[in-house]
Design an enzyme around this catalytic site. Sequence first.
Site, PDB file in Angstrom:
ATOM      1  N   ASP A  27       0.880  -1.252  -0.199  1.00 55.90           N
ATOM      2  CA  ASP A  27      -0.016   0.037  -0.271  1.00 55.90           C
ATOM      3  C   ASP A  27       0.750   1.565   0.920  1.00 55.90           C
ATOM      4  OD1 ASP A  27      -2.976   0.608   0.691  1.00 55.90           O
ATOM      5  OD2 ASP A  27      -2.031   2.026   1.572  1.00 55.90           O
TER       6      ASP A  27
HETATM    7  C1  LIG Z   1       3.206   8.582  -5.393  1.00 55.39           C
HETATM    8  C2  LIG Z   1       2.301   7.904  -6.851  1.00 55.39           C
HETATM    9  C3  LIG Z   1       1.240   6.096  -6.538  1.00 55.39           C
HETATM   10  N1  LIG Z   1       1.481   5.965  -7.260  1.00 55.39           N
HETATM   11  C4  LIG Z   1       0.276   5.002  -7.201  1.00 55.39           C
HETATM   12  C5  LIG Z   1       0.768   3.175  -6.941  1.00 55.39           C
HETATM   13  C6  LIG Z   1      -0.486   2.457  -6.369  1.00 55.39           C
HETATM   14  O1  LIG Z   1      -1.008   2.297  -7.611  1.00 55.39           O
HETATM   15  C7  LIG Z   1      -1.531   3.931  -5.899  1.00 55.39           C
HETATM   16  C8  LIG Z   1      -1.839   4.231  -4.599  1.00 55.39           C
HETATM   17  O2  LIG Z   1      -2.203   3.045  -4.763  1.00 55.39           O
HETATM   18  P1  LIG Z   1      -2.812   1.852  -3.895  1.00 55.39           P
HETATM   19  O3  LIG Z   1      -3.999   1.760  -3.186  1.00 55.39           O
HETATM   20  O4  LIG Z   1      -2.059   1.266  -2.591  1.00 55.39           O
HETATM   21  O5  LIG Z   1      -2.695   0.967  -4.379  1.00 55.39           O
HETATM   22  P2  LIG Z   1      -3.838   0.208  -5.587  1.00 55.39           P
HETATM   23  O6  LIG Z   1      -5.350   0.514  -5.576  1.00 55.39           O
HETATM   24  O7  LIG Z   1      -3.761   1.116  -6.823  1.00 55.39           O
HETATM   25  O8  LIG Z   1      -3.696  -1.505  -6.344  1.00 55.39           O
HETATM   26  P3  LIG Z   1      -3.298  -2.260  -4.977  1.00 55.39           P
HETATM   27  O9  LIG Z   1      -4.029  -2.217  -3.849  1.00 55.39           O
HETATM   28  O10 LIG Z   1      -4.990  -3.713  -5.785  1.00 55.39           O
HETATM   29  O11 LIG Z   1      -2.659  -3.330  -4.688  1.00 55.39           O
HETATM   30  O12 LIG Z   1      -0.736   5.212  -6.422  1.00 55.39           O
HETATM   31  C9  LIG Z   1       2.223   5.446  -8.682  1.00 55.39           C
HETATM   32  O13 LIG Z   1       1.541   5.237  -9.413  1.00 55.39           O
HETATM   33  N2  LIG Z   1       3.429   6.532  -8.944  1.00 55.39           N
HETATM   34  C10 LIG Z   1       3.050   7.716  -7.708  1.00 55.39           C
HETATM   35  O14 LIG Z   1       4.433   8.497  -8.058  1.00 55.39           O
END
Ligand SMILES: Cc1cn([C@H]2C[C@H](O)[C@@H](COP(=O)(O)OP(=O)(O)OP(=O)(O)O)O2)c(=O)[nH]c1=O
Length: 196
Positions: free
Chosen positions: A74
């Site tokens: 997460d």
């Molecule tokens: C800050 C930042 C976040 N993110 C993304 C990563 C995560 O996918 C998302 C944060 O949300 P999460 O809730 O961590 O993850 P998710 O809902 O996408 O996937 P799952 O719970 O099924 O594993 O933000 C980027 O891709 N690049 C960035 O620079």
Amino acid sequence: MTTEKHDTLILASSSPRRRELLQALGIPFTVMTSDVDEMTAPELSARQVVEELSLRKARAVAARLTEGIVLGSDTIVVLDGQILGKPIDEADAFRMLSMLQGREHTVYSGVALVDAATGRSEVAHSHTAVKIRPLSEAEIKSYIATKEPMDKAGSYAIQGIGATIVEGITGDYFTVVGLPLCLTSKLLARFGMPIL
Ligand SMILES: Cc1cn([C@H]2C[C@H](O)[C@@H](COP(=O)(O)OP(=O)(O)OP(=O)(O)O)O2)c(=O)[nH]c1=O
């Protein structure tokens, strides 16, 4: 003595970024998704939130299996003690980017491994400081129009067009993208799945 095959690795995530990052380690894995996502627990610190959510995601998938090592993760963005998750709409993305521009914030990512056969679990986190350059309202609107911010914590993606608004980072890049790979490899080694 018989040599047992390594446990299968299961990534408990719907995030395409996490899938790509884990693929980079060169180990086989399958993907299963869980419904766990956000949580509101003001009494918890950022570190506790990402660790708890990572564990919940891994445990939710492990509960449906009899064997295998399940990986949950997460990511959240934290500014002035306030947690910024994924934006609910474009106005929310505008609000977050207006707060983040011209300042440094911290990205926290948790990683949890759960052995579905035994219930054994380990969880850890890492954090990285990110400086976003000053942005005009027009630039923020233009970035939101690309749609890139909409499914990302803090409403930006360092690995995409968002790279053009990041002035610098202190810490691990992969923690920002959503899966700290060095930390993940350390945890995998503890579950008998060393990368090197
Ligand atoms: C800050 C930042 C976040 N993110 C993304 C990563 C995560 O996918 C998302 C944060 O949300 P999460 O809730 O961590 O993850 P998710 O809902 O996408 O996937 P799952 O719970 O099924 O594993 O933000 C980027 O891709 N690049 C960035 O620079």
